[in-house]
Write a protein that holds these residues in place. Structure first.
Motif, PDB file in Angstrom:
ATOM      1  N   GLN A  46      45.067  34.189  38.593  1.00 48.41           N
ATOM      2  CA  GLN A  46      45.580  36.022  39.047  1.00 48.41           C
ATOM      3  C   GLN A  46      43.782  36.138  38.981  1.00 48.41           C
ATOM      4  OE1 GLN A  46      47.643  37.843  35.934  1.00 48.41           O
ATOM      5  NE2 GLN A  46      49.524  37.686  36.429  1.00 48.41           N
ATOM      6  N   GLY A  47      42.691  36.292  38.386  1.00 51.68           N
ATOM      7  CA  GLY A  47      41.936  36.643  38.384  1.00 51.68           C
ATOM      8  C   GLY A  47      40.702  36.859  39.400  1.00 51.68           C
ATOM      9  N   GLY A  48      40.382  35.618  39.439  1.00 53.45           N
ATOM     10  CA  GLY A  48      39.820  34.956  40.943  1.00 53.45           C
ATOM     11  C   GLY A  48      38.761  33.463  40.547  1.00 53.45           C
ATOM     12  N   GLY A 106      32.310  46.247  54.531  1.00 48.27           N
ATOM     13  CA  GLY A 106      32.684  44.771  54.367  1.00 48.27           C
ATOM     14  C   GLY A 106      31.934  43.506  53.748  1.00 48.27           C
ATOM     15  N   ASP A 107      31.097  43.579  52.477  1.00 51.97           N
ATOM     16  CA  ASP A 107      31.024  42.711  52.063  1.00 51.97           C
ATOM     17  C   ASP A 107      31.886  42.281  51.052  1.00 51.97           C
ATOM     18  OD1 ASP A 107      28.111  42.823  52.707  1.00 51.97           O
ATOM     19  OD2 ASP A 107      27.901  44.077  51.851  1.00 51.97           O
ATOM     20  N   TRP A 108      31.971  41.197  50.129  1.00 55.36           N
ATOM     21  CA  TRP A 108      32.868  41.189  49.083  1.00 55.36           C
ATOM     22  C   TRP A 108      33.478  42.094  48.249  1.00 55.36           C
ATOM     23  CZ3 TRP A 108      33.930  36.549  50.670  1.00 55.36           C
ATOM     24  CH2 TRP A 108      33.684  35.711  51.334  1.00 55.36           C
ATOM     25  N   HIS A 109      34.589  42.478  47.515  1.00 55.84           N
ATOM     26  CA  HIS A 109      34.799  43.064  47.112  1.00 55.84           C
ATOM     27  C   HIS A 109      34.554  42.673  45.368  1.00 55.84           C
ATOM     28  CE1 HIS A 109      37.839  45.472  43.588  1.00 55.84           C
ATOM     29  NE2 HIS A 109      36.613  46.539  44.400  1.00 55.84           N
ATOM     30  N   LEU A 110      34.052  42.353  43.821  1.00 55.25           N
ATOM     31  CA  LEU A 110      33.476  41.975  43.193  1.00 55.25           C
ATOM     32  C   LEU A 110      33.926  42.803  42.014  1.00 55.25           C
ATOM     33  CD1 LEU A 110      30.480  40.934  43.921  1.00 55.25           C
ATOM     34  CD2 LEU A 110      32.534  39.306  44.321  1.00 55.25           C
ATOM     35  N   ILE A 121      33.420  38.413  40.331  1.00 58.45           N
ATOM     36  CA  ILE A 121      34.448  37.658  40.659  1.00 58.45           C
ATOM     37  C   ILE A 121      34.756  37.789  42.329  1.00 58.45           C
ATOM     38  CG2 ILE A 121      36.685  37.150  39.903  1.00 58.45           C
ATOM     39  CD1 ILE A 121      34.239  36.440  37.874  1.00 58.45           C
ATOM     40  N   VAL A 122      35.175  36.622  42.772  1.00 59.35           N
ATOM     41  CA  VAL A 122      35.576  37.472  43.796  1.00 59.35           C
ATOM     42  C   VAL A 122      37.127  37.249  44.251  1.00 59.35           C
ATOM     43  CG1 VAL A 122      35.325  34.908  45.183  1.00 59.35           C
ATOM     44  CG2 VAL A 122      35.627  36.716  46.633  1.00 59.35           C
ATOM     45  N   HIS A 123      38.188  37.555  44.602  1.00 57.08           N
ATOM     46  CA  HIS A 123      39.804  38.160  44.408  1.00 57.08           C
ATOM     47  C   HIS A 123      39.935  38.006  45.512  1.00 57.08           C
ATOM     48  CE1 HIS A 123      40.445  42.176  43.780  1.00 57.08           C
ATOM     49  NE2 HIS A 123      38.633  42.033  43.863  1.00 57.08           N
TER      50      HIS A 123
END
Length: 527
Positions: A46-48, A106-110, A121-123
């Motif tokens: 589930q996590g990432g 627009g960047d990764w949601h961590l 943690i990218v997810h």
């Protein structure tokens, strides 16, 4: 007999990563799944995936967090090797179509999880593993050089001793596989074999692992002469849903990472302050022992994990799948706590490999949860598991491609011989022994251990091993019998490893040796 360039056992993140890299290099690859495609642990994650993707973070921070969680037993060179390859692995997955969550810029949601000093943690919401598995499976299905073989249960690795002309060579030339659809055992050969069969969670009565996580790859590699290490380090996830209708549903680490609070179900007390100053963000082994202690001390069935104070919109946005699953069970996590218990979650030990994924058996590589690569040490840092699969799946493929001309052609292999066995008329024996193993492993080789309990477990496994070997030698193989044989092997490896460690470190906590030794030493078992 079926010939391929490379055989891969397992269709999870590690196996399919290796398969796609090899197929892109022009190799004809067969990938075995012992059930349907997507039945492994990857889809359950589930996590990432942990990776350094923001300026405030650094490789040194990620390396340091990994080694702190691993209680100093990690191989620093391997940790550095994996951490530095994480951003590229994430980008390759994005290029495959994995729809990672992005922020408003627009960047990764961590997000952040226990043991991490930064958000890294990218997810994909709270179903990262499922999204990754879908993208990898789609790419594999569409690739002309990949043959997917579902319902093919690997029995044993093929070596020189299985040759038409007997050889003492320990080289691996493929695998014997039981075809569930035909009921026949097939001989599958290749120049190289990649073991990516996952962990051994189903050795325990309570586990978040999928049904097929019976330690098959570890047991097969052990029988083929490969060293196995650190099997005493079984990670217990602190927060598995407690529900009599639904078993093994994991409540992701990210719930605590986003502010979830653990409370005593009767008093409402937030109890983690008694156990660690990091509270709910302490490493998993500490949180699991805290939950276990609260449950055992007061005779509880569970403790509470509460995220409701973050508000309905936040909870639904960040954990949509968990919200939907639990609302169907009558639990509204936006307004009430979640009943949770610890459960076996991850196998930190396994088949010894180097940074190329090579095992002790020539021609056999391994990647993912089946291995002991040196990344996790005595405890896995959250969201490093999928990362290990991608990095080592690619590393194994790269080494196979580079050394292709040095790998020997498969020898002629004898077909599977069933001339001296009959169909079983005692299937109840398999279920009885399976259940007995899982119960005493949970009670005697669980979160908190003692030498006396471990010795009781060893006495029982010695008796059961003889029963299972007699059974295996008398009857035709079935998927259940194959798994039981492996389960006995792996349970024995876990118990032997736990008995040999005279200290408490990471996930191995024993009341007889509560202190941590000054020197961190791997537990290495040699066949």
């Amino acid at each position: 007999m079926s010939d391929y360039d490379v055989l891969i056992i397992g269709t999870g993140a590690a196996g399919l990563t290796a398969a796609l890299a090899l197929a892109d290099a022009g190799k004809k690859v067969a990938v075995l799944a012992k059930g349907k495609l997507g039945g492994g642990a990857t889809e359950w994650a589930q996590g990432g995936i942990a990776a350094v993707l923001e300026d405030e973070d650094s490789f040194d921070n990620h390396i340091g967090d990994t080694i702190v969680a691993g209680a100093g037993l990690n191989d620093p060179d391997i940790v550095e090797f994996v951490v530095e390859r994480a951003p590229a692995a994430i980008q390759r997955l994005a290029d495959l179509g994995v729809p990672f969550n992005l922020g408003s810029d627009g960047d990764w949601h961590l997000t952040r999880e226990g043991g991490h000093s930064h958000r890294r943690i990218v997810h994909v919401h709270d179903a990262t593993g499922w999204a990754v598995a879908q993208a990898l499976e789609k790419a594999a299905v569409l690739h002309d050089n990949v043959t997917l073989l579902p319902n093919m249960v690997a029995i044993d690795l093929v070596q020189g001793k299985h040759g038409v002309e007997f050889s003492t060579s320990g080289s691996v030339y493929g695998v014997y596989g039981y075809n569930r659809e035909s009921g026949e055992v097939e001989t599958l050969t290749a120049r190289a074999t990649v073991m990516a069969a996952g962990g051994a969670g189903r050795t325990y009565q309570f586990s978040t692992a999928p049904r097929g996580a019976t330690g098959d790859g570890i047991a097969m590699a052990w029988r083929a002469g490969c060293r196995v290490a650190n099997m005493e380090f079984m990670q217990f996830h602190p927060t598995c849903l407690y529900n009599l209708e639904v078993k093994n549903f994991l409540i992701t680490e990210a719930v605590r990472g986003e502010g979830g609070i653990l409370r005593h179900p009767e008093t409402g007390e937030r109890f983690m302050a008694k156990y660690d100053e990091r509270l709910e963000l302490a490493p998993r082994d500490i949180v699991a022992r805290a939950n276990d202690a609260e449950i055992k001390r007061d005779g509880l069935d569970y403790v509470h994990l509460d995220i409701s104070h973050r508000g309905p919109d936040f909870v639904k946005q960040h954990f949509p799948n968990i919200y939907e699953k639990l609302i169907g069970l009558g639990i509204d996590i936006t307004s009430e706590p979640i009943p949770v218990v610890p459960a076996q979650h991850y196998t930190c030990g396994g088949v010894v490999v180097d940074k190329h994924g090579r095992t002790d058996a020539p021609g056999l590589y391994a990647a993912g949860e089946v291995t002991m690569s040196g990344l996790h040490g005595a405890n896995r840092l959250a969201s490093n598991s999928l990362l290990e699969c991608f990095v080592f799946g690619e590393a194994a493929a790269d080494h196979i491609i580079q050394c292709w001309d040095k790998l020997p052609e498969p020898i002629a292999i004898r077909d599977w011989d069933e001339s001296r066995v009959t169909d079983s008329d005692e299937e109840v024996v398999i279920q009885q022994v399976w259940g007995e193993i899982r119960r005493f492993m949970w009670n005697f080789v669980g979160i908190v251990r003692t030498t006396k309990r471990l010795e009781r477990a060893r006495n029982r496994i010695d008796l059961l091993r003889k029963e299972v070997n007699d059974y295996y030698g008398s009857f035709r193989v079935t998927p259940d019998l194959i798994e039981l044989r492996n389960l006995v092997e792996v349970a024995d490896l876990i118990i032997r490893s736990a008995l040999s460690r005279k200290e408490s470190r990471g996930l191995h906590y024993t009341l007889d040796y509560p202190e941590t030794a000054e020197e961190a030493v791997d537990t290495v078992l040699v066949p």
